[in-house]
Design a protein around this motif. Structure first.
Motif, PDB file in Angstrom:
ATOM      1  N   ASP A  17      88.267  53.288  68.750  1.00  0.00           N
ATOM      2  CA  ASP A  17      89.222  53.967  69.627  1.00  0.00           C
ATOM      3  C   ASP A  17      88.626  55.142  70.389  1.00  0.00           C
ATOM      4  N   HIS A  18      87.376  55.484  70.094  1.00  0.00           N
ATOM      5  CA  HIS A  18      86.762  56.650  70.722  1.00  0.00           C
ATOM      6  C   HIS A  18      85.353  56.299  71.188  1.00  0.00           C
ATOM      7  N   GLY A  47      91.721  55.081  72.469  1.00  0.00           N
ATOM      8  CA  GLY A  47      92.721  54.069  72.130  1.00  0.00           C
ATOM      9  C   GLY A  47      92.846  53.080  73.272  1.00  0.00           C
ATOM     10  N   ASP A  48      94.052  52.933  73.797  1.00  0.00           N
ATOM     11  CA  ASP A  48      94.269  51.992  74.891  1.00  0.00           C
ATOM     12  C   ASP A  48      94.044  52.624  76.257  1.00  0.00           C
ATOM     13  N   ARG A  84      85.384  47.492  72.338  1.00  0.00           N
ATOM     14  CA  ARG A  84      86.401  47.322  71.282  1.00  0.00           C
ATOM     15  C   ARG A  84      86.152  46.065  70.458  1.00  0.00           C
TER      16      ARG A  84
END
Lengths: 236, 400
Positions: free
Chosen positions: A66-67, A87-88, A121
């Motif tokens: 997420d980072h 995140g998103d 991701r």
């Protein structure tokens, strides 16, 4: 050098006193491809069908899935561009205007055949259900079926070498079962804490265009400051 | 008809290609061989000079109005920036520009940014110097940004000019708070504090990521009070919607009249769902601008001119009160071409500005560009006193 993913699978086998599950195998691959807390230099080469070749070099700082922060070193005309995944959300810094902009999570990273998700991701087990499609003497063949709408693909098929627990090949399908992209892995290299494929080639089945990704270095003995992942630190 | 037949044949061929491709792989459970091992490149050594960017730009312009033509060639620009971080969490930054203007036959050195930043415990930053920081979503104008309101149109000239400040910030991943003291209200030709510069003002700025919405709020105490609000969201990872608003307790206008308690509103929508193209449309209500009656009156005292318009710097395109702004871009068409178009249209008179630009990405270092700016407007419009109708520019940039 001990291979982290191999140990992971070995442990899973011994503890369970059985062969690893498909999820165990995928978890091992994930740990290798996307470990926590590292810096890496990735080189992307986009080969287009008209003969055009585009080169990019991006220095990534990754805390977890997420980072992630990327700083463009090449081409020179793109130098200083930054990309931040929280995140998103994806933010980019445009050096020519000294401006931070929130952007959509587009299908293509740096104009090539890898998507942002492919590069930044690798958390497949969060979005896909893993099960063995087949098994040979040397390889596991695993189907990953999407179980959430956030998944980038409806289905993926992953070939993993049993001896090394390294991925060899991956196919990406849409919801109709149409093959979209093919990814080949190779040139496994020791980066200290782990070994992983250092060369990946993603091919778009429809356009037959390819993008090669080379992992030029990975450094795990880094202390990435927390503020590297602050939006306000982009460009600074 | 021939075109229709050809399209159908093409679709049929693609269908069979996909069909057979999937026939071949749908049940592909054969062992994979992966990629053959090759000798891998060594990673290049990291720069010990921090982050360095520089470029040289050459530009030629032609402006036309009726039979009159004005040429400028060569205009040039050399830009260099350096950002160096010490292990003690202190950053030094310098960003300068050397320009040559053929029309004025003069060159000048300009400081875009310079200063020092000290970081504490990841969350606190103290910056002293001249610095730029922009985040508002507006395309050409960002009324919510009290320090950097106008945005240049795309081009190869970079705009990184900062403001002299002392900034104390508290930052976290999804929020930040800035206290900014602005000690200088005017700069000289080199971008340094002007001789008669006085204290400009104080700004409080905050930004929050609230789930799907980003919110920025600014409060500014200058010779008047100002406030700005920016909201933006991305829907389905494709559509961007945003609002920017500003409040001015009093605003001094070009004709020395002032507007009390005025608001500006910018409402925008954009499509970002494709890597091949993007679009934006904005409605701008400019509460500090001139109404029809005010504009008629002001024209008796001030000659509104668009002579300061160029392909990269639009200083006063928003003199009246209501505008529609549209832009479209297509990056890396055929892998090597970027295209951009924008229109700013007054909804109160016939004033309109149109801008088109194409760029050719020659290689990793060189980009060639061509731009055309059209300025329209009848005798009653805010562009009536314009110095040119069209401006054509050609530019070549070498980045290193």
């Amino acid at each position: 050098m001990e291979r982290l993913a191999f140990l992971f699978l070995l442990t899973a086998s011994v503890v369970g006193a059985t062969t690893p599950t498909a999820s165990d195998v995928v978890a091992g691959v994930e740990k290798n491809l996307a470990p926590d807390n590292f810096q890496a230099l990735y080189a992307f080469t986009n080969y287009r069908t008209d003969g055009t070749v585009m080169n990019y070099e991006v220095r990534f700082s990754v805390k977890d899935v997420d980072h992630a922060h990327g700083y463009f070193l090449k081409p020179e005309r793109e130098k200083g561009r930054e990309i931040l995944r929280l995140g998103d959300a994806i933010w980019t810094f445009i050096p020519g205007a000294g401006r931070i902009v929130r952007i959509a999570d587009r299908e293509s990273f740096a104009g090539g055949d890898f998507s942002n998700a492919d590069v930044l991701r690798v958390d497949w087990l969060k979005h896909y259900k893993a099960q063995f499609a087949s098994e040979t003497e040397k390889q596991w063949i695993i189907d990953l079926s999407a179980n959430s709408s956030d998944a980038s693909y409806a289905k993926m098929r992953l070939w993993v070498e049993k001896k090394t627990a390294q991925p060899l090949q991956q196919y990406f399908y849409d919801s109709k079962g149409t093959l979209l992209k093919r990814l080949l892995y190779g040139s496994v290299r020791d980066f200290g804490k782990l070994s992983r494929p250092a060369r990946l080639i993603m091919e778009n089945v429809f356009t037959t265009q390819k993008t090669e990704l080379k992992v030029l270095d990975m450094n795990f003995s880094v202390n990435i400051p927390e503020n590297r992942f602050f939006v306000d630190r982009l460009g600074k | 008809m021939l075109i229709g037949w050809a399209s159908e044949m093409k679709a049929l061929v693609i269908f069979f290609l996909i069909f057979f491709a999937n026939m071949a792989v749908a049940d592909d459970l054969e062992e994979a061989s992966g990629l053959p091992d090759i000798e891998m490149d060594e990673a290049p050594p990291s720069s010990s000079f921090g982050k360095v960017r520089s470029y040289i730009l050459m530009e030629g312009l032609q402006r036309r109005k009726g039979g009159l033509r004005q040429y400028e060639f060569p205009n040039g620009e050399f830009s260099g920036s350096l950002d160096y971080s010490f292990p003690s969490k202190t950053d030094l930054f310098l960003d300068g520009l050397l320009t040559f203007d053929e029309a004025g036959d003069k060159s000048r050195l300009f400081i875009n940014q310079v200063g020092v930043r000290q970081n504490w415990q990841d969350n606190f930053v103290l910056a002293v110097g001249k610095e730029r920081s922009r985040r508002a979503p507006g395309l050409i104008i960002s009324p919510s940004d009290l320090l950097f309101t106008l945005v240049p149109l795309p081009g190869q000239r970079e705009d990184r000019q900062g403001v002299w400040l002392t900034r104390l910030s508290f930052q976290q991943q999804h929020r930040s708070y800035d206290l900014i003291l602005l000690p200088v209200d005017r700069v000289d030709e080199a971008g340094l504090p002007g001789k008669d510069a006085e204290y400009f003002g104080t700004t409080l700025r905050t930004w929050h990521e609230l789930g799907l919405i980003d919110m920025g709020l600014s409060l500014g105490s200058f010779d008047t009070f100002k406030a700005g609000l920016a909201l933006q969201t991305l829907v389905e990872n494709k559509w961007k919607f945003y609002y920017e608003g500003a409040y001015h307790s009093r605003y001094e206008r070009l004709d020395a009249s002032s507007k009390e308690k005025a608001f500006q509103h910018l409402l925008g929508a954009g499509y970002e769902g494709s890597t091949d193209f993007g679009m934006r449309v904005e409605y701008f209500h400019n509460g500090i601008g001139f109404s029809k009656a005010e504009f008629e009156n002001a024209r008796q005292q001030v000659r509104f001119s668009s002579s300061s318009l160029s392909s990269t710097a639009i200083l006063t395109p928003f003199i009246r009160q209501q505008f529609l702004i549209f832009s479209a871009n297509a990056p890396e068409v055929f892998h090597r071409y970027n295209f951009f178009a924008a229109i700013v249209k007054s909804l109160e008179d016939t004033a309109q500005m149109s801008f088109v630009r194409a760029e050719y990405l020659a290689n990793d270092w060189f980009v060639a560009g061509a731009s055309q700016l059209f300025v329209h407007g009848g005798d009653e419009s805010q562009f009536a006193g314009r110095a040119f109708n069209t401006q054509t520019s050609l530019d070549l940039k070498y980045s290193f």
